[in-house]
Each structure stands twice: as C-alpha cells, then as structure tokens.
Design a protein around this motif. Structure first.
Motif, mmCIF file in Angstrom:
data_model
loop_
_atom_site.group_PDB
_atom_site.id
_atom_site.type_symbol
_atom_site.label_atom_id
_atom_site.label_comp_id
_atom_site.label_asym_id
_atom_site.label_seq_id
_atom_site.Cartn_x
_atom_site.Cartn_y
_atom_site.Cartn_z
ATOM 1 N N LYS A 74 57.147 26.426 33.559
ATOM 2 C CA LYS A 74 56.566 27.605 32.912
ATOM 3 C C LYS A 74 55.086 27.746 33.273
ATOM 4 O O LYS A 74 54.598 28.864 33.530
ATOM 5 N N LYS A 75 54.374 26.632 33.316
ATOM 6 C CA LYS A 75 52.957 26.656 33.656
ATOM 7 C C LYS A 75 52.738 27.157 35.082
ATOM 8 O O LYS A 75 51.893 28.033 35.322
ATOM 9 N N VAL A 76 53.501 26.624 36.025
ATOM 10 C CA VAL A 76 53.340 27.009 37.433
ATOM 11 C C VAL A 76 53.668 28.494 37.619
ATOM 12 O O VAL A 76 52.957 29.211 38.334
ATOM 13 N N ILE A 77 54.719 28.960 36.975
ATOM 14 C CA ILE A 77 55.085 30.371 37.087
ATOM 15 C C ILE A 77 53.957 31.267 36.594
ATOM 16 O O ILE A 77 53.553 32.226 37.271
ATOM 17 N N GLU A 78 53.414 30.956 35.417
ATOM 18 C CA GLU A 78 52.380 31.817 34.843
ATOM 19 C C GLU A 78 51.094 31.774 35.654
ATOM 20 O O GLU A 78 50.443 32.801 35.861
ATOM 21 N N VAL A 79 50.715 30.598 36.120
ATOM 22 C CA VAL A 79 49.507 30.487 36.951
ATOM 23 C C VAL A 79 49.675 31.298 38.231
ATOM 24 O O VAL A 79 48.766 32.020 38.651
ATOM 25 N N ALA A 80 50.840 31.182 38.858
ATOM 26 C CA ALA A 80 51.079 31.898 40.109
ATOM 27 C C ALA A 80 51.066 33.408 39.892
ATOM 28 O O ALA A 80 50.491 34.159 40.692
ATOM 29 N N ILE A 81 51.671 33.862 38.804
ATOM 30 C CA ILE A 81 51.692 35.298 38.522
ATOM 31 C C ILE A 81 50.282 35.804 38.192
ATOM 32 O O ILE A 81 49.858 36.860 38.678
ATOM 33 N N GLU A 82 49.553 35.056 37.376
ATOM 34 C CA GLU A 82 48.194 35.467 37.003
ATOM 35 C C GLU A 82 47.289 35.589 38.221
ATOM 36 O O GLU A 82 46.359 36.403 38.239
ATOM 37 N N ASN A 83 47.559 34.797 39.237
ATOM 38 C CA ASN A 83 46.734 34.800 40.444
ATOM 39 C C ASN A 83 47.392 35.540 41.604
ATOM 40 O O ASN A 83 46.989 35.370 42.762
ATOM 41 N N ASP A 84 48.417 36.364 41.288
ATOM 42 C CA ASP A 84 49.103 37.165 42.305
ATOM 43 C C ASP A 84 49.596 36.323 43.470
ATOM 44 O O ASP A 84 49.616 36.773 44.617
ATOM 45 N N ALA A 85 49.988 35.075 43.157
ATOM 46 C CA ALA A 85 50.513 34.136 44.160
ATOM 47 C C ALA A 85 49.509 33.876 45.286
ATOM 48 O O ALA A 85 49.903 33.514 46.400
ATOM 49 N N HIS A 86 48.220 34.040 45.000
ATOM 50 C CA HIS A 86 47.165 33.672 45.957
ATOM 51 C C HIS A 86 46.820 32.205 45.725
ATOM 52 O O HIS A 86 46.123 31.859 44.769
ATOM 53 N N TYR A 87 47.313 31.370 46.603
ATOM 54 C CA TYR A 87 47.219 29.929 46.386
ATOM 55 C C TYR A 87 45.780 29.439 46.274
ATOM 56 O O TYR A 87 45.492 28.496 45.531
ATOM 57 N N ASP A 88 44.868 30.058 46.978
ATOM 58 C CA ASP A 88 43.474 29.623 46.943
ATOM 59 C C ASP A 88 42.858 29.752 45.555
ATOM 60 O O ASP A 88 41.854 29.098 45.260
ATOM 61 N N SER A 89 43.474 30.591 44.709
ATOM 62 C CA SER A 89 42.935 30.818 43.373
ATOM 63 C C SER A 89 43.560 29.900 42.327
ATOM 64 O O SER A 89 43.165 29.948 41.157
ATOM 65 N N PHE A 90 44.504 29.072 42.718
ATOM 66 C CA PHE A 90 45.145 28.164 41.773
ATOM 67 C C PHE A 90 44.134 27.115 41.284
ATOM 68 O O PHE A 90 43.157 26.821 41.974
ATOM 69 N N PRO A 91 44.368 26.544 40.099
ATOM 70 C CA PRO A 91 43.483 25.474 39.603
ATOM 71 C C PRO A 91 43.354 24.344 40.613
ATOM 72 O O PRO A 91 44.269 24.090 41.408
ATOM 73 N N GLU A 92 42.225 23.655 40.568
ATOM 74 C CA GLU A 92 41.922 22.666 41.598
ATOM 75 C C GLU A 92 42.870 21.478 41.600
ATOM 76 O O GLU A 92 42.982 20.769 42.609
#
Length: 260
Positions: free
Chosen positions: A203-221
C-alpha cells in the motif's frame, strides 16, 4: 512495462481529455493490436462517447454510451496521447480515435505489446481472467486468504495478478525491500506479522508511486528504485544489492537488510 502507478496516471490523463466527446472516426495501422475485428470497433465506438474509466491492475476499462466496454492494455511501452492536428500523430500512435471537437487520441505502442479489446462486462472479464481486486483497493483479509494456500516464494506470489492485480516486477522488489522481506521467503514460513508487513509495504509503495506520478527520481531516498542495480548500495546497511532470478524474473534485493 507500465504497472499500476503508470496506468493510474494514464487513467487520470484520459479522464481529463477524451471523455464525453463523440468519436467520429477510428484508424488502426496494425490490426493485430485489436482483440476483435476492426469492423466491430468501428461499429461499437464510432458515433459513441467514452463516459468513464475504471482501472483494475494494469487493465484500463473505458465505458461507452453504447453496449460495449473498451479495454486497453498498455503492454511494454504503451501510453496515451491527446493532440489536435492530424499531422501531429505520434510516430508510434498505431491506434487513433478522432473526436467531434477536432482533437485526436492516439494509443502509442512502440513495441506493439499493448492491445485493445471490446467486452460486455467488466465483472465477467475480471472473473474470466482471474484478476484480484485492484492492489490499491485490496483488503488485508483478501490478501491474506490468497496467500494461505500458497507454498512458494513471496516474490512469485506478488507477481500473480490473481493475488494483487497491478503489481509488476519493480514494484514487487520495492515492496519486499520496504517490508524487509527476502524475495525467496516461502509463504508457509511467513507469520501473519510478515504478511501484514508485506501488505502495508504494498500500500505504501502504491501511494508513493501515484503521488509522484511514477517518477522514480522523486521517490523517498530509502526506496530501492534509487539503487536497484547489481552492486548498488543498500540505503540501510551500506551493503551491496544482489540480483537473482525468482520465477524467471530479475530480482534485486539487499541480503543484509532482507534476511531469509
């Protein structure tokens, strides 16, 4: 390959561009991309409007004012494109709809693994193709029950669309990294706490990916995507990332962080 977050973005894009406009023509450069006869698509789409969309995993269902539902699967490289001038048709826009507002919609499909279909019922299609509820909407009880009879690696199970529709390879690796779970951990050796950790990480990975439009560079460090490569460096341990095959799929994990 577009996975759940990418297809969610395509849904949002389609919702904001092509709904509630009358289709006046359709063109397809490669009819192998159509699961039904081209004439059926013209019959059931031209003169109709697209009314609303529903995503289940990697499948996008588009209801119409007619009796059929349009199904889009984006394959390896598919994506939608909305544009005005006919001359601006994308190079790989193999399927194009033209609308009464003089705009066009192209289904870009460079490697031609994507496709369209026409169906009568989303519910029947979901059942016939063994799809679970969308992974974003999946309940813990349903997820836990799906795992209860399995006797294989957790990575293989996460990729099973009857368990968590929409989870693909990079997502499964990320989920297991966030859950601190070895990809070859056997389901029968997992406690309910382990299963809940994987579910929460999903659930966490899905929401993070959606919030960041699946732009991997914007994912948490601390997300694996930043160092998901052989000999990459684990954020938590400083140890190397390893690459193995699980269920025939390339799998990246941190042995020191995701102990078996």
């Amino acid at each position: 390959m577009p996975e759940l977050p990418e297809v969610h973005g395509y849904k949002v894009y389609i919702d904001s561009t092509i709904l509630h406009k009358t289709i006046i023509s359709m063109d397809c450069r490669d009819k192998k991309l159509l699961k039904k006869a081209y004439g059926d698509f013209e019959k059931f789409l031209v003169g109709e409007q697209l009314t609303f969309t529903r995503r289940i995993g990697k499948y996008l269902f588009v209801n119409t004012t007619g009796p059929k539902v349009l199904v889009m699967h984006f394959g390896m490289t598919g994506r939608p494109s909305y544009y005005k001038e006919a001359d601006d048709r994308p190079k790989f826009g193999h399927i194009v709809l033209a609308f009464d507002n003089d705009f066009h919609f192209a289904f870009e499909n460079k490697r031609k693994f994507g496709w369209w279909d026409l169906i009568d019922s989303i519910a029947d299609y979901k059942q016939d193709h063994g799809l679970s509820d969308d992974a974003r909407e999946l309940s813990f009880e349903d997820f836990k029950n799906s795992l209860s009879t399995r006797k294989t690696d957790i990575k293989k199970v996460l990729l099973d669309q009857s368990v968590a529709a929409g989870v693909g390879n990079w997502m499964a690796d990320e989920i297991l990294y966030q859950a601190k779970m070895h990809p070859q951990k056997k389901i029968e050796n997992m406690t309910e706490t382990d299963v809940k950790a994987v579910f929460d990480a999903m659930k966490k990975v899905i929401e993070v990916a959606i919030e960041n439009d699946a732009h991997y560079d914007s994912f948490p460090e601390d997300f694996l995507m930043h160092f998901r490569e052989k000999e990459g460096t684990c954020f938590h341990t400083g140890g190397p990332i390893e690459k193995i095959k699980v269920g025939g799929r390339a799998t990246y994990f941190s042995p020191k962080w995701q102990e078996k």
